[in-house]
Design a protein around this motif. Sequence first.
Motif, PDB file in Angstrom:
ATOM      1  N   UNK A 182      40.707  -2.936  16.767  1.00  0.00           N
ATOM      2  CA  UNK A 182      40.775  -4.348  16.972  1.00  0.00           C
ATOM      3  C   UNK A 182      39.501  -4.633  17.554  1.00  0.00           C
ATOM      4  N   UNK A 183      38.697  -5.611  16.837  1.00  0.00           N
ATOM      5  CA  UNK A 183      37.510  -6.089  17.369  1.00  0.00           C
ATOM      6  C   UNK A 183      36.591  -4.943  17.781  1.00  0.00           C
ATOM      7  N   UNK A 184      36.487  -3.974  16.973  1.00  0.00           N
ATOM      8  CA  UNK A 184      35.803  -2.925  17.281  1.00  0.00           C
ATOM      9  C   UNK A 184      34.086  -3.096  17.215  1.00  0.00           C
ATOM     10  N   UNK A 185      33.241  -2.497  18.032  1.00  0.00           N
ATOM     11  CA  UNK A 185      31.897  -2.839  17.663  1.00  0.00           C
ATOM     12  C   UNK A 185      31.481  -2.151  16.310  1.00  0.00           C
ATOM     13  N   UNK A 186      30.562  -3.087  15.768  1.00  0.00           N
ATOM     14  CA  UNK A 186      29.751  -2.471  14.605  1.00  0.00           C
ATOM     15  C   UNK A 186      28.649  -1.456  15.073  1.00  0.00           C
ATOM     16  N   UNK A 187      28.342  -0.465  14.342  1.00  0.00           N
ATOM     17  CA  UNK A 187      27.342   0.655  14.614  1.00  0.00           C
ATOM     18  C   UNK A 187      26.121   0.042  14.129  1.00  0.00           C
ATOM     19  N   UNK A 188      24.832   0.140  14.690  1.00  0.00           N
ATOM     20  CA  UNK A 188      23.879  -0.634  14.381  1.00  0.00           C
ATOM     21  C   UNK A 188      23.336  -0.479  12.856  1.00  0.00           C
ATOM     22  N   UNK A 189      23.430   0.469  12.136  1.00  0.00           N
ATOM     23  CA  UNK A 189      23.063   0.707  10.840  1.00  0.00           C
ATOM     24  C   UNK A 189      24.305  -0.204   9.766  1.00  0.00           C
ATOM     25  N   UNK A 190      25.302  -0.180  10.365  1.00  0.00           N
ATOM     26  CA  UNK A 190      26.400  -1.152   9.699  1.00  0.00           C
ATOM     27  C   UNK A 190      26.063  -2.675   9.856  1.00  0.00           C
ATOM     28  N   UNK A 191      25.549  -2.788  11.030  1.00  0.00           N
ATOM     29  CA  UNK A 191      25.294  -4.310  11.470  1.00  0.00           C
ATOM     30  C   UNK A 191      24.088  -4.924  10.669  1.00  0.00           C
ATOM     31  N   UNK A 192      23.040  -4.045  10.665  1.00  0.00           N
ATOM     32  CA  UNK A 192      21.899  -4.377   9.808  1.00  0.00           C
ATOM     33  C   UNK A 192      22.153  -4.470   8.548  1.00  0.00           C
ATOM     34  N   UNK A 193      22.852  -3.888   7.870  1.00  0.00           N
ATOM     35  CA  UNK A 193      23.266  -4.016   6.437  1.00  0.00           C
ATOM     36  C   UNK A 193      24.036  -5.245   6.027  1.00  0.00           C
ATOM     37  N   UNK A 194      24.439  -5.793   6.966  1.00  0.00           N
ATOM     38  CA  UNK A 194      25.239  -7.093   6.702  1.00  0.00           C
ATOM     39  C   UNK A 194      24.308  -8.142   6.293  1.00  0.00           C
ATOM     40  N   UNK A 195      24.829  -9.031   5.313  1.00  0.00           N
ATOM     41  CA  UNK A 195      23.911 -10.299   4.954  1.00  0.00           C
ATOM     42  C   UNK A 195      24.052 -11.247   6.099  1.00  0.00           C
ATOM     43  N   UNK A 196      23.034 -12.146   6.063  1.00  0.00           N
ATOM     44  CA  UNK A 196      23.003 -13.231   7.111  1.00  0.00           C
ATOM     45  C   UNK A 196      24.085 -14.100   7.377  1.00  0.00           C
ATOM     46  N   UNK A 197      24.976 -14.276   6.023  1.00  0.00           N
ATOM     47  CA  UNK A 197      26.013 -15.306   6.036  1.00  0.00           C
ATOM     48  C   UNK A 197      27.216 -14.623   6.825  1.00  0.00           C
ATOM     49  N   UNK A 198      27.344 -13.189   6.630  1.00  0.00           N
ATOM     50  CA  UNK A 198      28.436 -12.536   7.155  1.00  0.00           C
ATOM     51  C   UNK A 198      28.259 -12.513   8.744  1.00  0.00           C
ATOM     52  N   UNK A 199      27.079 -12.108   9.321  1.00  0.00           N
ATOM     53  CA  UNK A 199      26.578 -12.236  10.843  1.00  0.00           C
ATOM     54  C   UNK A 199      26.822 -13.591  11.242  1.00  0.00           C
ATOM     55  N   UNK A 200      26.390 -14.700  10.578  1.00  0.00           N
ATOM     56  CA  UNK A 200      26.724 -15.938  10.974  1.00  0.00           C
ATOM     57  C   UNK A 200      28.017 -16.300  11.248  1.00  0.00           C
ATOM     58  N   UNK A 201      28.862 -15.844  10.379  1.00  0.00           N
ATOM     59  CA  UNK A 201      30.347 -16.266  10.603  1.00  0.00           C
ATOM     60  C   UNK A 201      31.151 -15.301  11.399  1.00  0.00           C
TER      61      UNK A 201
END
Length: 415
Positions: A182-201
Motif C-alpha cells: 500500500x502506497x509503497x515507494x517507487x525505487x529510483x530506476x522504476x520512477x525514472x522509467x515512468x512517463x511524465x503523464x504517469x508521474x503527473x497523475x
Amino acid sequence: MCQDLGHSLSPLSADKKGQVENTKPGRALVGECEETERPVNSSSGIISKDMDEVDFDPSAPPPFKIADIRAAIPEHCWVKNPWRSLSYVARDLVVVVGLIALALHFDNWMVWPVYWAAQGTMFWAIFVLGHDCGHGSFSNNPTLNGFVGHILHSSILVPYHGWRISHRTHHQNHGNVEKDESWVPLPEKTYKNLDYSTKFMRYKIPFPMFAYPLYLWSRSPGKTGSHFDPYSDLFQPSDRKYVVTSTVCWTLMLVSLFCLSAVFGVMQMLKIYGIPYLVFVMWLDFVTYLHHHGYEQKLPWYRGQEWSYLRGGLTTVDRDYGWFNNIHHDIGTHVIHHLFPQIPHYHLVEATRAAKSVLGKYYREPRKSGPIPFHLIENLVGSISQDHYVSDTGDIVYYQTDPNLNGSHHKSKGQ
C-alpha cells in the motif's frame, strides 16, 4: 466464507511467547545498530552521539520487542464482541439510509452537496468496518466476518477477499520497500522509467486522491496483477476460490447499480450513489496515504536484513481527525492497529495509551485537530510534492524529491 487470518500474523503468534526479536542489521545509512558503540537509552530509544548532543534516530532498532508492547496492553483490549461490532454496522446503515431519505425529500441543490460529503464519509466508515472483518477483529467467527465483510465491501464496490488478502500482505510487510503493498515507494530506476503523464497523475493533487479504483484493477507502478483475477500474482492458489466469490459479489453490486439507473435514471443514481462513491475514494486515499507519509520528520523505509515486522510497523503514523475520529471508527489510531490488527477498533485508543510507555519516542503523538482536520491537507500536499522515490541501493532509505517534476524545487527533508 472468510479465511481465519490468524496464520497471516505470524509475528503476533510468536510475540505471545516473547520470541519476536529484531533481525540483526547490516550496515546501511545509519551504520551498525544494535552492536554499535552508540549507547541507547532503553526506556526512550534516544541515541547519545556524545555527552553534549542527544538526538533521536527513528531508523535505529528499538530497545524493546513486540512482546513488550503486547504485555503493556490490557487483556480486555483483545476481546472481540460481535454484538458491539454489529451495533456499529447498524448505526452506520441507519445513517446511510437516513441521509438518502433526507436528500430525496428535500431534493434541491442546497442539500445535495451536503448529502454528498456526508454520505461519502459514511461509505468510508462502512469500508473501515469491512476492513475489520478482513482482519478478524470484527469477531472470532470467520463465517460472520466473511458474511458481513462481503455485504459492507460489495455495497461500496470493494472486492472483499481480493482486497483483504492484499491488505494482509501490506500488514505483513509494512515499511518494506520491496514487499509492501500500500502506497509503497517507487525505487529510483522504476520512477525514472515512468512517463511524465504517469508521474503527473501520481504526484499532482488531486489526482492521487482518486487512485484506489485503478489500484484495484492494476496495482501500483512496477507491480502486476488485479484484485479481481484469482490467478493474479497477488494470490496463492488456495486463495482463488475466495477471490472468485468476492469478484462475483462485486459484479452483482455493479449490475444492481445499472438496474437501478435504468429504473430511476442515471442522473438520480449519480447523485445518490456515484458522487458519494467518489468522496469515499478520496477519504480512503487521503487517510491511507497519511498513515505512512507526510510526517514532519522523514521516516525510514527498509530492505533486506534491516527490515523487521516491528521496525516496519513503527514507521506508521497516528493522525487526529477531529469530529471524524468516531465516525470512521478511530482508523487514525494506526500504529497499534498495524502491529496488532486483531485488536477491535473500539479498543485502539485505550491500547495506544497503554503502549506509549513502552514505545517512547518511537510513538509520534498526532497533532491535535480542530473539528475538521484541515491541518492534514498541508501534510498531504507537502509529502506528495516531495516524496517521489527512494534509492535503488541501501537497506535503510528515505524518500527523495525529483526537482524537475512539475517545476518543483522543493528540497527533501532527509535525515
